[in-house]
Design a protein around this motif. Structure first.
Motif, short mmCIF file in Angstrom:
data_model
loop_
_atom_site.label_atom_id
_atom_site.label_comp_id
_atom_site.label_asym_id
_atom_site.label_seq_id
_atom_site.Cartn_x
_atom_site.Cartn_y
_atom_site.Cartn_z
N SER A 234 0.93 -1.27 0.06
CA SER A 234 0.04 0.07 0.21
C SER A 234 0.59 1.17 -0.08
N THR A 235 0.34 2.25 -0.89
CA THR A 235 1.19 3.47 -0.98
C THR A 235 0.37 4.77 -0.42
N THR A 236 -0.68 4.52 0.26
CA THR A 236 -1.48 5.76 0.73
C THR A 236 -0.77 6.34 1.68
N LEU A 237 -1.25 7.49 2.13
CA LEU A 237 -1.07 8.47 3.09
C LEU A 237 -0.92 7.62 4.36
N ALA A 238 -1.90 6.76 4.77
CA ALA A 238 -2.12 6.20 5.66
C ALA A 238 -0.88 5.17 6.34
N THR A 239 -0.18 5.02 5.14
CA THR A 239 0.99 3.83 5.46
C THR A 239 2.24 4.79 6.06
N TRP A 240 2.18 5.99 5.69
CA TRP A 240 3.20 6.89 6.22
C TRP A 240 3.16 7.35 7.74
N ILE A 241 1.92 7.83 7.82
CA ILE A 241 1.63 8.46 9.22
C ILE A 241 1.15 7.37 10.25
N HIS B 50 0.98 22.57 7.83
CA HIS B 50 -0.56 22.08 8.20
C HIS B 50 -0.19 20.59 7.57
N TYR B 51 -1.13 19.90 8.38
CA TYR B 51 -1.14 18.19 8.17
C TYR B 51 -2.37 18.11 7.25
N PRO B 52 -2.21 17.11 6.38
CA PRO B 52 -3.23 16.96 5.07
C PRO B 52 -4.51 16.03 5.65
N PHE B 53 -4.42 15.81 6.95
CA PHE B 53 -5.17 14.80 7.66
C PHE B 53 -5.90 15.11 9.00
N GLU B 54 -6.74 14.69 9.29
CA GLU B 54 -7.19 15.11 10.87
C GLU B 54 -6.11 14.33 11.77
N ARG B 55 -5.58 15.26 12.63
CA ARG B 55 -4.52 14.88 13.47
C ARG B 55 -5.07 15.28 14.85
N ILE B 56 -5.10 14.27 15.83
CA ILE B 56 -5.34 14.50 17.05
C ILE B 56 -4.15 14.45 17.98
N PRO B 57 -3.68 15.44 18.53
CA PRO B 57 -2.27 15.69 19.20
C PRO B 57 -2.23 14.86 20.54
N LYS B 58 -1.39 14.08 20.58
CA LYS B 58 -1.46 13.15 21.81
C LYS B 58 -0.12 13.80 22.87
N ILE B 59 -0.29 13.25 24.15
CA ILE B 59 0.71 13.36 24.98
C ILE B 59 1.47 11.96 24.88
N ALA C 188 9.16 7.69 20.59
CA ALA C 188 7.91 8.29 20.49
C ALA C 188 7.54 9.29 19.52
N LEU C 189 8.72 9.96 18.88
CA LEU C 189 8.82 10.79 17.78
C LEU C 189 8.27 9.94 16.30
N LEU C 190 8.27 8.95 16.62
CA LEU C 190 8.00 7.87 15.32
C LEU C 190 6.41 7.95 15.01
N ASP C 191 5.83 8.27 16.07
CA ASP C 191 4.19 8.21 16.01
C ASP C 191 4.04 10.18 15.81
N ILE C 192 3.58 10.40 14.63
CA ILE C 192 3.56 11.58 14.17
C ILE C 192 2.37 12.41 14.86
N SER C 193 1.57 11.72 15.62
CA SER C 193 0.37 12.18 16.64
C SER C 193 0.94 12.96 17.74
N ASN C 194 2.16 12.33 18.27
CA ASN C 194 2.58 12.74 19.59
C ASN C 194 3.16 14.06 19.49
N GLU C 195 2.55 15.17 20.30
CA GLU C 195 2.95 16.58 20.14
C GLU C 195 3.67 16.93 21.38
N TRP C 196 3.35 16.27 22.63
CA TRP C 196 4.12 16.57 23.62
C TRP C 196 4.77 15.45 24.54
#
Length: 389
Positions: A78-85, A112-121, A197-205
């Motif tokens: 699969s080469t969709t965006l989901a495989t990258w994020i 700006h992220y091209p998908f709905e991103r919910i920032p996580k701790i 933790a940085l490998l998960d793009i949703s982790n912000e803090w």
């Protein structure tokens, strides 16, 4: 003589007979049926070639389509965006630290992220062995699954803790190495936690805690406090005494000057930008590794000094983790079952005011340490009264 001659003559005749039969067999023509079959295959090949050429021209289909149809693999990647994020499903990867830090330091240049991103701790547990306070943390995390992630770095001798499949800590171990108190291996472990933790793009803090830490506020308060802050919470102050500037080594110049030297708590919270700065550092790391060794405790100086040099405007210069140093010594006080009282937590939560987004507040601490395993039952029994969850 005639008899011998006759015998010799018969042998020659026999030899000639054999040669005649062999010659006749080698010149036998190819069977007609075999020749017809070969011609049939040749004709089919030519017909298929003309058919392919006709279809590709009449239907405007590139010839490469036929090749792809013939060479298409059974399983497609699969080469969709989901495989990258999508974050790694298995934290126990085989990357070494150099590879991990390189991978984790990749930063999107488009804001700006091209998908709905919910920032996580990202809650990062730096432990020597088990997590005796895990039941309390489980209660703290409950119901907020989309807003946090967990990473655990423990001693290699305690590599795979026995958590239940339903536990939030199950499968959250990261590849680890031996950690020695007060040495660079401690900072290596912290950088390893940040990088994973940085490998998960949703982790912000990113919040660093130990096995002896507990939350002293409910999850909603913690999330709102961290996510709305303008600054990251890392202690960084100039201590002129023997345990501050007295640990500085002049060999650290020109990268680190005496006026840059800072000290702070090991337990911090940083945003994604500062986490990347810590992981990608190759300028200050060699200096601290070589010239900050006991009695210079590198975990108290490396990150505070480096971030003060690079981004002083992004630091709150205080920690979110409460500790008690009033008893003196190299380690803070440890609290047991008898200490878990209403007055004890009022002491933590109603202490001296601090600054939050340029305003004065008494909500200064979100976590506290050190708590002995024997305090767990009392904490669980009174968690709602004392801690709000």
């Amino acid at each position: 003589m005639q008899t011998r001659g006759g015998s010799f003559g018969s042998l020659e005749e026999g030899k000639e007979a054999i040669n005649v039969r062999t010659l006749n067999q080698s010149t036998r023509p190819v069977p007609v049926r075999l020749l017809q079959f070969i011609l049939l295959l040749l004709g089919l090949g030519i017909a298929f070639s003309f058919l392919s050429l006709y279809l590709s021209r009449s239907l405007s289909i590139p010839g490469t389509v036929f090749q792809s149809m013939l060479l298409q693999p059974c399983v497609q990647e699969s080469t969709t965006l989901a495989t990258w994020i999508k974050p790694p499903s298995n934290l126990l990867h085989e990357m070494n630290d150099t590879e991990l830090f390189w991978r984790a330091s990749h930063v999107p240049v488009i804001r700006h992220y091209p998908f709905e991103r919910i920032p996580k701790i990202a809650f990062m547990f730096l432990t020597r062995g088990p997590l005796p306070m895990s039941p309390l943390w489980e209660k703290f995390f409950r119901g907020n699954e989309k807003l946090y992630s967990i990473y655990v770095h423990s001693s290699p001798s305690y590599y795979r803790p026995d958590f239940a499949l339903s536990s939030v800590f199950y499968g959250r171990q990261v590849p680890n190495q031996v950690v020695e108190w007060g040495k660079m291996s401690m900072c290596d472990a912290e950088r390893r936690l940040l990088a994973n933790a940085l490998l998960d793009i949703s982790n912000e803090w990113f919040v660093l805690v130990s096995e002896a830490c507990i939350p002293v506020q409910n999850f909603d308060t913690v999330y709102q406090y961290v996510s709305r802050s303008w600054l990251s919470f890392m202690g960084s102050y100039d201590d002129p005494g023997p345990y501050g500037r007295g640990r500085y080594d002049e060999n650290m110049t020109p990268e680190v000057n005496l006026t840059d030297w800072r000290k702070g708590s090991q337990w911090f919270e940083v945003n994604r930008k500062l986490a990347v700065n810590i992981v990608k550092d190759t300028v200050y790391y060699p200096k601290f590794e070589q010239f900050c060794r006991p009695a210079c405790y590198v975990d108290e100086h490396y990150f505070p000094t480096m971030l003060t040099i690079q981004t002083p405007h992004l630091l709150a210069n205080r920690s979110l983790t409460w500790v008690d140093w009033s008893r003196g010594g190299a380690h803070p006080a440890t609290f047991g079952k008898r200490d878990i009282t209403d007055n004890f937590f009022k002491r933590i939560l109603d202490g001296e005011p601090c600054t939050y987004n340029n305003d004065s507040t008494k909500l200064c601490y979100l976590f506290a340490r050190k708590f002995a395993p024997g305090a767990l039952d009392q904490l669980l029994e009174h968690s709602f009264d004392f801690l709000g969850f």
